[in-house]
Design a protein around this motif. Structure first.
Motif, short mmCIF file in Angstrom:
data_model
loop_
_atom_site.label_atom_id
_atom_site.label_comp_id
_atom_site.label_asym_id
_atom_site.label_seq_id
_atom_site.Cartn_x
_atom_site.Cartn_y
_atom_site.Cartn_z
N LEU A 1 0.85 -1.19 0.00
CA LEU A 1 0.00 0.00 0.00
C LEU A 1 0.89 1.24 0.00
N LYS A 2 0.33 2.34 -0.38
CA LYS A 2 1.08 3.61 -0.46
C LYS A 2 2.29 3.48 -1.37
N SER A 3 2.11 2.78 -2.48
CA SER A 3 3.21 2.59 -3.43
C SER A 3 3.64 3.93 -4.01
N PRO A 4 4.95 4.22 -4.06
CA PRO A 4 5.41 5.49 -4.64
C PRO A 4 5.01 5.64 -6.10
N GLU A 5 4.95 4.50 -6.83
CA GLU A 5 4.59 4.56 -8.25
C GLU A 5 3.15 5.01 -8.45
N LEU A 6 2.29 4.65 -7.45
CA LEU A 6 0.87 4.99 -7.58
C LEU A 6 0.53 6.28 -6.85
N ALA A 7 1.43 6.72 -5.99
CA ALA A 7 1.13 7.88 -5.14
C ALA A 7 0.79 9.11 -5.96
N LYS A 8 1.39 9.21 -7.13
CA LYS A 8 1.16 10.42 -7.95
C LYS A 8 -0.17 10.37 -8.68
N LEU A 9 -0.83 9.20 -8.65
CA LEU A 9 -2.13 9.09 -9.32
C LEU A 9 -3.25 9.55 -8.39
N ASP A 10 -4.29 10.13 -8.98
CA ASP A 10 -5.39 10.66 -8.18
C ASP A 10 -6.14 9.56 -7.45
N ASN A 11 -6.19 8.37 -8.06
CA ASN A 11 -6.99 7.31 -7.48
C ASN A 11 -6.15 6.30 -6.69
N SER A 12 -4.97 6.70 -6.23
CA SER A 12 -4.11 5.75 -5.53
C SER A 12 -4.75 5.28 -4.23
N TYR A 13 -5.38 6.21 -3.49
CA TYR A 13 -6.04 5.82 -2.24
C TYR A 13 -7.19 4.85 -2.52
N GLU A 14 -7.91 5.15 -3.59
CA GLU A 14 -9.01 4.28 -4.00
C GLU A 14 -8.49 2.89 -4.36
N HIS A 15 -7.36 2.86 -5.08
CA HIS A 15 -6.75 1.58 -5.46
C HIS A 15 -6.38 0.77 -4.23
N ASP A 16 -5.74 1.43 -3.26
CA ASP A 16 -5.34 0.74 -2.03
C ASP A 16 -6.55 0.24 -1.26
N ASN A 17 -7.59 1.06 -1.23
CA ASN A 17 -8.82 0.65 -0.54
C ASN A 17 -9.45 -0.57 -1.19
N GLU A 18 -9.47 -0.57 -2.52
CA GLU A 18 -10.04 -1.70 -3.24
C GLU A 18 -9.29 -2.99 -2.93
N LEU A 19 -7.96 -2.90 -2.99
CA LEU A 19 -7.13 -4.08 -2.76
C LEU A 19 -7.29 -4.58 -1.33
N ALA A 20 -7.23 -3.65 -0.37
CA ALA A 20 -7.35 -4.04 1.04
C ALA A 20 -8.71 -4.66 1.32
#
Length: 1690
Positions: free
Chosen positions: A801-820
Motif C-alpha cells: 500500500l502507499k506505493s510510490p509509483e501509484l502515489a502520484k495518481l489521483d486514485n491511488s487511495y481508491e486503489h489501495d482501498n479496493e485491494l485491502a
C-alpha cells in the motif's frame, strides 16, 4: 570370553534378543544375504551330543562398521569360536560363551564371511560353512540413522516439505537422531541460522550423566563424548542427496541467505560419482557494491551463477593441525561479527567424524557493501572449500585448480605433497599453508617442495609460534586480496560446467527434462530485446485493451459519466464498447511466444516445472539488466531540471519494463476471457478450454496465480473463476481452504515474511516488488486436517500500500482501498505488516485497513487480524511497547470513527466494535531480517524464531476458529461478490453475495420453522384454555370450587409460563444455530440480534393476543352462564310438569292413545310456558360501545381529533368506500400531495381496511358474543400499520377518519353478530325448539319404553358430533398452515416472492401484473388462497389431518365411556355427566346435552354404554366420509383460523415497499432494522414519470442509486427540491438498495416494462416510456433466468 568386540546391547539403539530365548527368523543360505545356517558335526560319532544340531546363525543388526550375530544355543554349556574372513584373509577370531556377538572394526560396504565352531568337555567340533554378510555403506548407514532411506529412493519434493504437518508447526522433541535431518530441513526452510546446531536436537544424556555423577577424575578428564551425534555436514549432504532439483534449489537459497556455504560439487559415496550443483545454485541472487560503484552509490544485483567473480580455493593434503574451515570463517568475518560460514571442528557436531561428506566442495562468497571500514575485500570473491584429503578427491582438486585463480593447500606433512602437487598442471597460483608448531612439520621437505613447485616466499604461509591467529588470518586476507586484485581469470559458475565435465564430474542440469525445458524457455526469452515493445507486440491482450476494459467495467458500476442520459441506454453503450474491445482481442492471432509457452506448460510434470523455473530465471535476468540501465539513466537525467519529458519517459519505462512469468499467464487469461465472449461452439473457444485446467494443475503444484492484475487493477473474473472450478474438480471436491493474507506498506518485507513462514517463493528481489495480489496453495496433511478442518491453506501476497509509483495518481487511495477490501474479505487471518521505520505512513495504512475491516463486518464476514511490527529486536519490546499499543488502539478507534462516518455506519465507535482485537494478543514484534550489514549479514535467528512462533499462533487461531472453511467454489463466489462490490463507490451498499444470501435464507427457513412451532403450540394451548373456559360452570365440571375470575388469573399465569418456555426454546434454538461452524453461519451473525429481538417481539404479540382472547372468552362465558342457568331452570320446570302429567295420566288407569297423550301434553305445555318467566338476554348497544372505544383511542391525540369525532356518528360511516381526499388538509401542504402520494395513501388505507375486515370476519366465524377487545385489537392494528408508513407524513385527520370508517363497518358487523348470538342463545327459543323432544320422552316414559338406543343416538348426533366437528375445525387451521409452510414457496419471504413473480411471468398477462403492482396485498392474498386450493386439491388431502383429530376424539370418547362405566351412578344423567366431565378439556359439549336425560329416565347404564359406543363408531365412519367429500373451500370457511390471512402475515413481513419502485421488503425476522428486496423494478411501474415529457421512467432504482440522477422531494414547508439518488439513505435510512451487479440483473422487470409499456402508460395516464433497444431483445427465458439469479435460486 570374546575380545575385540562390543556388547550387542550397546551397539545400536535397536531391539535386541536374549540369547537364551529361541530366535525365530527365516534362515538364509550361504549367499550374499545377511544370514547363514551353520551345521556342527562332532568328530566322535559316539559322543552323546546331537551331531545334527543346527544353530541357524543369523545377523540382525548390520551397520557400516559392525555386524551383530545370534544363533541357537545347544542344551549344554559350550564355548564358541567365531572367525571373520574378508575374502581369504582372516580378519578377526573371537571367543564367547554367549549365543550373541557383535563384531566391530569392519570396513563399510564390504562382504565378510563368518564361521562358528564349538568346544564341549575338550571335544572340538568341526567348523560350520561360512555365512556371508555385507556391511552397509556409510551412506546407507547414515540414511538409516536419519530415517531418510525412502527419501533417497523417491526424493523429497517441494510439495512434501511445504505441506502443513505436525512437524512444521510443533517442536520435535530432542533425543532422537532420526529427527535431526527433519529439524534441520524445517529450520533451513525458515532460514534459521541455528539449523546446523545438531547438539540441541539430540539427547544430552552424556551431559546429564556428568552432572549427576559423583566426583570422578577419569570421567572429568575424558569429558563428554559426542555419542550419537552426527556431523552437520553429513546431514546436509544427505538432505541434498535425498532431494529433487527444486528442493536442492530451495535448500541452497536458504543456506545462502543464512550465509552458509553451499555445495558446489556434491559427492555420492556409494556411486563414487560427484555432481556439480549448478541447477541448485541457479536461484541465488546476490546484491553488492564493488569499489568501482562506491561514489555513484550504485550496486550490482544478479544471479550468482552469472557473476564473474574470481574464485579462491582451499584444500587439505594429508594431516594438518590448522582447521582450514575455521580459518576460512575468520577470513570471511570482520572483527565486529564472526560467523560460521563453513562447518568446522569446534562447532556443535563438527568434531564428529564425517561419514559421507568428504569430497564435497562447498562454496561461499564475500561481497563488499561499499563501506571501507566494514569491507574486508573491496571486490567480490568466491571461496571454495574441498572437504577431506585431496588425495581422495583428485577430480575435485583438478577442477578447482582449473577454475580458481589461487589454490591454498593446507599441509603439515610436506613429504607427501610434492608428487601430488607437481602432477597438477594448474592455471591457479599455488599457496602452501602450514603450521611450524606441528610435530609433522619438516623444514627440509618444505624447501624441496618449494623448489619443485617454483614457489617463492610470497606463496608460502607458515604459522609460527610468534604469529597469533588474528595476525595469521590478516596475512591470509592480504594474500587473497592481492590475488583477487591481480586475477585475470573470472570464470562464472555457469561456465565452470564445461570444465567440470572434462574431469568426469556430472552436472545436475544435464538431465533431458531440464535441457529440453531450457531450450523451450530460451526460445521464448531470446527474442526479447525491448521489454515494452515485446509486451505490446507479443502480449497485446493485456495492454491498453485490458486497461480500457477495466475502465469500462468500473464505469459500468460507478456511472460517473452518465450525466442525464438514460441509465440503461448508457449501460448498453458501455456493453457495446466492451464487446468491441473483446472482438478486437479475438482479432489477434496468438503470438508465437504464447503458443510456445502454452505448449511448454502442457508437457509432463517435471519438464513443466523446469520450464517455468527457466522462464522465471531468464525473465528476471532480463528485467534486472533493463532496470539497472534505466536506473542509471534516470539518475543522470534527474540531475538536470530541463529533462522533465525525458524523465517522465524513463519513469514510464521503469514502471513498464518489468516482465515475468505472471505476464504470460496474464496473457493466457485474457486469451481465455476473450474466447469466452465467442459463441459456445466457436472453434477458437473450444480449442482454449483446456487452459484453465493447465493453470489449475500448476496452482495445485504450488505455483502462485495472479488474482489481481497489478497493472490494470482488475481481476479477470471469468478466468480466475474457471481455474478455481477446475481446481475443485482436480481435488475431487476436497477443497476446503483457509486464507492467510498480508497487508502493509511497500518494501516492508511482506513477501519475505510469507516466504520465511511457509517456505514459499513469492518474488522479493528489488525492482520486482509484488504488483496486485497473488494466491498460492499449500497442502495440509491428514493429521492437521482434523485440527484445521481444511484441505489447503491459501496464502495471498499483495502489493504494498502507499506505493510510490501509484502515489502520484489521483486514485491511488481508491486503489489501495479496493485491494485491502478484497483481500481482507477473502481472508480468515490478515497480517497487518508494520515496519517501524515506516511509522510515519502507518496512519494512512491503518485508515485503509480499518475501512476494509469495517466493510467486512457490515457484510457479515468476520476476519481476524494480527499486527506484525517488524524491526523490533528488544527482548522487552512487548512490555516497553505497552504504551505504543494503547496509542495504536487509540489511533484505530479514531480511524474507525472516521471510516464509519465515510461508510455511513456511525454506530461503530471503536475498533473493537468492528472486530475482535486485544492489545495483548493482537500484536507481534519481530526483529529485523538481517543480523548485521548486508550483503554479508546472515538472516537474524531472532527473525526466524519470531516468524515461526507467529506461524504456530496463526495455526492455533485457525484451529479454534468458529467459522467454517470455504471450499474452492465458495471462495470463488467471495472473489466475485467482493470484487463486484469493490468496483462500486459505496461498497457496503453494493455488496451482494450468494453465500451470504444462502446463509440468510437458511437462517430464515430455520427461524420460520421454530417460530411457527412456537405459534402453533401457543395456538393449541389457547384453544385448550378456551375449551376449559367454555366448559366452566357446566354440570360436567360443577365440582369446580373457584370462581371464574380465579380461573382467568390461573390461565393468565399458565399462559405466561408457556410463553416463557416457548420464547426460551426459540432463543436457545437461535443461540445454538449461531454456534455452528458450518453453513457459513458467521456470515449472518450480524442479523442475530434482529432475530433475537424478533423472537421477543413475537412473544409480546402472542402474549397480548392470548390475554385478550382469554379475557374475551371469560367475559362471554360469564354472560353464557346466566343464560344457561335460565335454560336449566326452564328445563327442570318442564321436567316436573311432564312428571306430573305422567302421574296424572297413569292415575286415570286408562289406556291412552298417542293422540290423547299429545293433546294432554300440548295443554300442559301451553299452560307451563305461559307461567314461565319470559327472560330475554340483555341487548348490547354495540355502536355506542365501539364509539366509546374509538373515543378512548383518539382522545390522546388532542382536541382536534376529538372535534372530528364529534362532528358525526358512526351510523353515517362505513357504507361508502373510503376515499382519501387531501383537499381537506392544510393549504401549506397542498404541494406535497401529488398524484403518486395520493395513490400511495389510498393503497395504504385500502390495505388497512382489508386487514381489519379480516379480523372482523374471523370473530364472526366463531359465532360468539361481542366484546370490546375485538375493536381494541382493530384500533391497535391500525396504529401499527400507520406507524410502519410514517414516511407518507399522514396527519391526525387521516388517522381519525380512517378509524371512524373502519370502526363504523366493524360496528355494523359486530352488531349483527351480537344479534345472531342472542337469537341463538334465547332460553325461550331453545325451550320451544325442545318441545318435540319433551313430547317424545313423555310418551316413551308413559309407555315404559326402553330409551337407551334412542338416547345414545340423540346424544351422539346432537351433542358429540357437533363437539367433535368443532374440535376438528379448530385444529385443522394450524395443520393446513403447517402443511403449506413445508412448501418451498412459503419457507421464506424470498422464496415466496420468487414464486409469485415466477408464476406472474408464466401467466404473462397485463391485468395480473398490474394487479400485483397496484394492489399488491390483495393480489398476494388471492395467490396464497389459490396455492392452498391447488395444494390440497392435488398434492395433499386435508382429510388426513381431520381423520387424525377425529381419531384422537374417538379414542377420548371411548375412554371416557369406559371410565364412566366403572363409576356407580344413580341415574343416566349422572352417567352422561361423567362422560362430559372427562371430555371437558378437549370438547365443548353443550349444556343442553344433560337435559336430554330427564330424571325420570331409568335406562340401564351398561346397555346405554353399549349403544353409545356403537353410535360413536358409526359417527366416526360418517365423519370420515363427510371429510372426504367436503371441498377444501368449505373446509377453509369452517376453520376457526383464517389460514389465508395467517400465511399472508407470515410471508408479507413488515409490509414495507421500496420508496422508489414499490418492490416489497423481503427481510426476515420480526424486528429487522434494514429493509431490502432481491429484485427491484422499473420506476415507471411505480408510476414515476418525467415532469417535462410526462413519459414513464424506464430506469430501475438499482441503476439510479449509483448514478448522478436526482429525485424530487419536499421539505417540511412544502418546498420542492431534488435529492441525489446516491444519497437516498439520507431520506430513506431504513432501506438498502444495492446497485445492479450486472446488466442482466433486472431483466425480469425490463422484460415486463418492454412488453407492457403501452398498457402501463394507459392505466397511469402517462406517455409510454422510452424503452432501450436491449430491453426489447430480452426473452422470457432470459427474464426467468434473471429472476433465478436475483433470488439466488440454484
Amino acid at each position: 570370553m570374546a575380545q575385540n568386540c562390543c556388547d550387542p546391547l550397546e551397539a545400536k539403539d535397536e531391539e535386541f534378543f536374549d540369547a537364551t530365548d529361541t530366535f525365530q527368523m527365516d534362515q538364509l543360505t550361504m549367499t550374499d544375504s545377511d544370514t547363514a545356517t551353520v551345521v556342527m558335526e562332532s568328530e566322535d560319532s559316539s559322543d552323546t551330543f546331537n551331531l545334527e544340531y543346527e544353530p541357524g546363525i543369523t545377523s540382525y543388526n548390520v551397520t557400516s562398521d559392525s555386524v551383530a550375530l545370534i544363533w541357537d544355543p545347544p542344551p549344554v554349556e559350550v564355548l564358541y569360536t567365531i572367525t571373520c574372513y574378508k575374502g581369504e584373509e582372516l580378519v578377526q577370531e573371537l571367543q564367547t560363551d554367549a549365543s550373541t556377538l557383535t563384531i566391530g572394526d569392519l570396513d563399510p560396504g564390504e562382504e565378510y564371511s563368518f564361521c562358528v565352531s564349538a568346544q564341549i568337555i575338550n571335544r572340538q567340533f568341526k567348523k560350520s560353512p561360512a555365512a556371508t554378510v555385507k556391511t552397509n555403506t556409510c551412506l546407507e548407514s547414515l540414511l538409516e540413522d536419519l530415517g531418510l532411506e525412502q527419501q533417497y529412493k523417491d526424493k523429497l519434493t517441494l510439495s512434501t516439505i511445504l505441506q502443513i504437518d505436525e512437524k512444521s508447526i510443533t517442536e520435535t522433541p530432542a533425543g532422537s537422531v532420526r529427527n535431526t535431518a527433519w529439524n534441520i530441513l524445517k529450520k533451513l526452510m525458515m532460514v534459521n541460522v541455528t539449523a546446523r546446531n545438531v547438539k540441541g536436537q539430540v539427547s544430552h544424556s552424556c551431559d546429564e550423566a556428568l552432572e549427576e555423577a559423583e566426583f570422578n577424575i577419569d570421567a572429568l578428564l575424558a569429558g563428554p563424548t559426542s555419542g550419537a551425534m552426527l556431523n552437520p555436514l553429513d546431514i546436509i549432504t544427505a538432505l541434498f542427496l535425498c532431494s529433487d532439483g527444486f528442493v536442492q534449489q530451495e535448500l541452497a537459497l536458504k543456506m545462502s541467505m543464512c550465509q552458509f556455504a553451499v555445495p558446489l560439487l556434491l559427492p555420492n559415496p556409494d556411486t563414487k560419482q560427484c555432481t556439480m550443483m549448478l541447477w541448485a545454485l541457479r536461484d541465488i541472487v546476490k546484491k553488492y557494491r564493488p569499489q568501482s560503484l562506491l561514489e555513484s552509490k550504485g550496486f550490482i544485483e544478479e544471479h550468482i551463477v552469472h557473476s564473474k567473480i574470481p574464485m579462491v580455493s582451499f584444500v587439505r593434503l594429508g594431516e594438518c593441525s590448522l582447521s582450514k574451515s575455521e580459518v576460512l570463517n575468520k577470513i570471511l568475518s570482520n572483527s565486529q561479527q564472526y560467523h560460521d560460514t563453513f562447518v568446522h571442528h569446534n562447532m556443535e557436531g563438527g568434531d564428529c567424524p564425517r561419514k559421507i561428506s568428504d569430497g564435497i566442495v562447498e562454496i561461499a562468497w564475500y561481497l563488499p557493501c561499499g563501506n571501507k571500514n566494514i569491507d574486508i575485500f573491496s571486490e567480490p570473491v568466491t571461496v571454495a572449500n574441498l572437504r577431506g584429503d585431496i588425495s581422495s578427491s583428485i577430480p575435485q582438486f583438478s577442477f578447482l585448480c582449473e577454475t580458481s585463480c589461487a589454490v591454498f593447500v593446507f599441509c603439515d606433512k610436506l613429504d607427501v605433497a610434492c608428487s601430488l602437487l607437481t602432477s597438477q598442471m594448474s592455471r591457479a597460483d599455488m599457496f602452501l599453508v602450514s603450521n611450524s608448531q606441528s610435530k609433522n612439520f619438516d623444514r627440509g621437505y618444505l624447501s624441496r617442495v618449494a623448489t619443485d613447485l617454483n614457489l617463492t616466499n610470497n606463496n608460502i604461509m607458515i604459522k609460527t609460534q610468534s604469529i597469533n591467529d588474528a595476525d595469521f588470518v590478516t596475512r591470509l586476507q592480504g594474500k587473497i586480496r592481492s590475488v583477487v586484485e591481480k586475477a585475470k581469470s573470472k570464470m562464472p559458475i555457469e561456465r565452470m560446467a564445461d570444465v567440470v565435465r572434462e574431469f568426469g564430474i556430472k552436472v545436475d542440469e544435464d538431465c533431458p527434462e531440464c535441457q529440453k525445458a531450457k531450450q523451450n524457455a530460451d526460445a521464448i526469452t531470446s527474442e526479447i530485446h525491448d521489454t515494452l515493445e515485446y509486451k505490446e507486440t507479443q502480449l497485446p491482450l493485456q495492454g491498453q485493451i485490458w486497461k480500457e476494459l477495466t475502465s469500462l467495467e468500473k464505469e459500468e458500476c460507478r456511472l460517473r459519466n452518465a450525466g442525464s442520459e438514460n441509465i440503461d441506454n448508457y449501460k448498453t453503450l458501455l456493453q457495446n464498447q466492451k464487446y468491441i474491445l473483446r472482438k478486437k482481442q479475438n482479432s489477434y492471432d496468438m503470438s508465437t511466444p504464447m503458443s510456445c509457452f502454452i505448449n511448454a506448460i502442457s508437457s509432463s510434470g517435471i519438464e513443466r516445472c523446469f520450464f517455468l523455473k527457466w522462464m522465471r530465471l531468464n525473465l528476471d535476468n532480463l528485467s534486472r539488466q533493463k532496470l539497472s540501465g534505466l536506473r542509471e539513466k534516470y539518475k543522470e537525467k534527474s540531475k538536470e531540471s530541463k529533462n522533465r519529458e525525458v524523465i517522465q519517459d524513463l519513469d514510464h519505462q521503469l514502471s513498464g519494463s518489468s516482465l515475468g512469468v505472471e505476464h504470460f499467464f496474464r496473457e493466457m487469461g485474457q486469451i481465455y476471457e476473450a474466447s469466452v465472449s465467442l459463441p459456445a461452439d466457436h472453434p477458437s473457444r473450444l480449442q482454449l478450454q483446456h487452459l484453465t485446467r493447465l493453470c489449475a494443475e500448476l496452482l495445485l503444484e504450488g505455483l502462485p496465480l495472479e488474482l489481481v492484475d497489478g497493472d490494470a487493477s482488475n481481476i479477470p473474473l471469468r478466468w480466475v473463476s474457471d481455474v478455481l472450478s477446475e481446481l475443485h474438480q482436480l481435488v475431487s471436491h476436497q477443497s476446503k481452504i483457509l486464507v492467510i493474507t498480508v497487508l502493509g506498506v511497500q518494501s516492508t518485507g511482506k513477501s519475505t515474511l510469507l516466504n520465511t513462514m511457509f517456505g514459499v517463493q513469492f518474488a522479493v528481489s528489488s525492482g520486482r516488488c509484488t504488483r496486485g495480489a497473488f494466491m498460492l496453495l499449500i497442502r495440509v496433511s491428514e493429521e492437521v486436517k482434523e485440527r484445521l478442518n481444511c484441505d489447503f491453506l491459501m496464502i495471498i501476497d499483495t502489493e504494498g500500500l502507499k506505493s510510490p509509483e501509484l502515489a502520484k495518481l489521483d486514485n491511488s487511495y481508491e486503489h489501495d482501498n479496493e485491494l485491502a477490501t478484497l483481500v481482507v474479505g477473502l481472508s480468515d487471518i490478515t497480517l497487518i505488516n508494520i515496519a517501524m521505520e515506516n511509522s510515519t505512513e502507518m496512519k494512512d495504512i491503518l485508515q485503509i485497513v480499518v475501512h476494509a475491516f469495517l466493510r467486512m463486518k457490515e457484510v457479515g464476514k468476520k476476519s481476524k487480524c494480527l499486527f506484525v511490527h517488524q524491526n523490533v529486536s528488544d527482548i522487552s519490546a512487548h512490555e516497553k511497547n505497552l504504551r505504543d499499543r494503547k496509542l495504536l488502539l487509540e489511533q484505530l478507534d479514531e480511524m474507525t470513527q472516521a471510516a464509519a462516518k465515510m461508510e455511513k455506519k456511525d454506530k461503530n465507535k471503536c475498533f473493537t466494535d468492528v472486530m475482535e482485537y486485544s492489545t495483548e494478543t493482537g500484536n507481534w514484534y519481530i526483529p529485523g531480517l538481517w543480523n548485521g550489514t548486508p550483503p554479508m549479514a546472515p538472516v537474524n535467528a531472532g527473525y526466524s524464531e519470531a516468524v515461526y512462533e507467529l506461524k504456530k499462533n496463526i495455526i492455533q487461531i485457525l484451529s479454534k476458529s468458529e467459522s467454517s472453511a470455504n471450499d474452492i467454489l465458495e471462495f470463488q463466489e467471495w472473489i466475485r461478490s467482493l470484487w463486484t462490490a469493490v468496483k462500486y463507490e459505496n461498497f457496503i451498499f453494493s455488496f451482494r453475495n450468494s453465500l451470504v444470501a444462502d446463509a440468510y435464507m437458511r437462517l430464515c427457513t430455520e427461524y420460520n420453522k421454530w417460530e411457527w412451532n412456537f405459534r402453533k403450540d401457543m395456538y393449541t394451548w389457547v384453544t385448550n384454555a378456551q375449551t376449559i373456559i367454555s366448559n366452566y360452570g357446566k354440570v360436567a365440571v360443577e365440582n369446580d370450587t373457584g370462581n371464574i375470575g380465579k380461573l382467568l388469573s390461573d390461565l393468565k399465569s399458565d399462559a405466561c409460563t408457556e410463553l416463557s418456555k416457548g420464547e426460551t426454546k426459540l432463543l436457545q434454538n437461535l443461540t445454538q444455530y449461531f454456534k455452528q461452524t458450518d453453513g457459513h453461519v458467521n456470515l449472518v451473525e450480524r442479523y442475530k440480534e434482529e432475530f433475537m429481538t424478533g423472537a421477543k417481539v413475537t412473544r409480546r404479540e402472542l402474549e397480548k393476543s392470548i390475554i385478550n382472547q382469554l379475557i374475551a372468552t371469560v367475559d362471554i362465558r360469564q354472560g353464557m352462564r346466566e343464560l344457561e342457568k335460565i335454560k336449566e331452570n326452564h328445563t327442570q320446570e318442564m321436567e316436573e310438569r311432564v312428571l306430573e302429567l305422567i302421574q296424572r295420566c297413569r292415575n286415570n288407569k286408562a289406556n291412552m292413545t298417542d293422540t290423547e297423550l299429545d293433546r294432554e301434553f300440548d295443554n300442559m305445555w301451553a299452560v307451563s310456558v305461559e307461567k314461565l318467566a319470559r327472560f330475554r338476554p340483555e341487548t348490547i348497544d354495540v355502536q355506542s360501545r365501539v364509539f366509546h372505544c374509538l373515543r378512548a383511542d383518539v382522545s390522546p391525540k388532542g382536541s382536534y381529533a376529538s372535534e372530528l369525532l364529534n362532528k358525526t356518528s358512526l351510523y353515517e360511516y362505513g357504507d361508502q368506500p373510503f376515499v382519501y381526499n387531501p383537499k381537506k388538509l392544510f393549504e401549506r401542504l397542498k404541494r406535497i400531495f401529488s398524484d403518486d402520494h395520493v395513490k400511495a395513501v389510498q393503497r395504504l388505507a385500502d390495505s388497512i381496511i382489508d386487514a381489519c375486515q379480516q379480523s372482523v370476519n374471523t370473530q364472526k366465524q366463531r359465532k360468539t358474543n361481542y366484546h370490546d377487545n375485538y375493536i381494541v385489537e382493530i384500533l391497535h392494528m391500525i396504529d401499527e400499520k400507520l406507524q410502519q408508513n410514517e414516511q407518507l407524513k399522514l396527519d391526525k385527520e387521516f388517522d381519525v377518519l380512517l378509524k371512524m370508517h373502519i370502526c363504523a363497518r366493524a360496528a355494523k358487523d359486530f352488531e349483527k353478530m351480537h344479534e345472531n348470538f342472542l337469537q341463538e342463545n334465547d332460553p325461550y327459543r331453545c325451550l320451544q325448539e325442545n318441545k318435540e323432544k319433551f313430547r317424545t320422552d313423555f310418551k316413551d316414559v308413559f309407555h315404559e319404553r326402553d330409551q337407551c338406543q334412542k338416547k345414545a343416538e340423540e346424544f351422539t348426533d346432537q351433542f358429540l358430533r357437533p363437539a367433535v366437528e368443532d374440535f376438528v375445525n379448530r385444529s385443522l387451521g394450524p395443520d393446513i398452515i403447517g402443511e403449506m409452510l413445508t412448501c418451498q414457496q412459503f419457507s421464506t419471504r424470498m422464496f415466496f416472492q420468487y414464486s409469485v413473480l415466477l408464476d406472474l411471468i408464466s401467466e404473462n398477462q397485463f391485468k395480473l401484473i398490474w394487479a400485483y403492482i397496484e394492489h399488491y396485498e390483495a393480489y398476494v392474498k388471492e395467490w396464497i388462497y389459490n396455492q392452498i386450493i391447488s395444494h390440497f386439491s392435488s398434492q395433499a388431502s386435508a382429510s388426513e389431518f381431520e381423520n387424525l383429530h377425529l381419531q384422537a376424539c374417538i379414542n377420548r370418547i371411548n375412554a371416557a365411556v369406559k371410565k364412566a362405566k366403572t363409576e356407580k351412578n344413580k341415574s343416566l344423567k349422572c352417567f352422561v355427566g361423567e362422560i362430559c366431565a372427562e371430555l371437558s378439556d378437549k370438547l365443548v359439549i353443550s349444556q343442553d346435552a344433560l337435559g336430554t336425560f330427564m330424571i325420570l329416565n331409568t335406562a340401564d347404564h351398561e346397555q346405554f354404554a353399549h349403544y353409545l359406543l356403537n353410535c360413536v363408531k358409526q359417527m366416526e365412519k360418517d365423519c370420515q366420509q363427510k371429510f372426504k367429500n367436503t371441498d377444501i373451500v368449505l373446509k377453509l370457511e369452517k376453520c376457526s383460523v383464517n389460514v389465508q390471512h395467517e400465511l399472508f402475515v407470515r410471508v408479507i413481513g413488515c409490509g414495507k415497499q421500496c420508496p422508489f419502485c414499490k418492490a416489497p421488503c423481503e427481510a426476515g425476522g420480526a424486528a429487522h432494522t434494514e429493509h431490502w428486496t432481491s429484485l427491484h423494478q422499473s420506476l415507471g411501474l411505480g408510476t414515476w414519470r418525467s415532469e417535462v415529457s410526462q413519459k414513464l421512467v424506464s430506469d430501475i432504482c438499482t441503476s439510479r442509486v449509483n448514478s448522478d440522477h436526482r429525485f424530487k422531494q419536499y421539505d417540511d414547508n412544502g418546498q420542492k427540491y431534488y435529492h441525489p439518488y446516491k444519497r437516498y439513505q439520507e431520506i430513506f435510512p431504513d432501506w438498502k438498495i444495492p446497485p445492479d451487479d450486472s446488466l442482466e440483473a433486472s431483466d425480469y422487470w425490463k422484460y415486463v416494462m418492454a412488453n407492457f409499456n403501452e398498457d402501463f402508460a394507459n392505466v397511469y395516464h402517462a406517455k409510454p416510456a422510452d424503452i432501450p433497444q436491449a430491453w426489447k431483445n430480452i426473452t422470457k427465458d432470459q427474464a426467468e433466468k434473471s429472476l433465478q439469479q436475483a433470488f439466488n435460486m440454484k
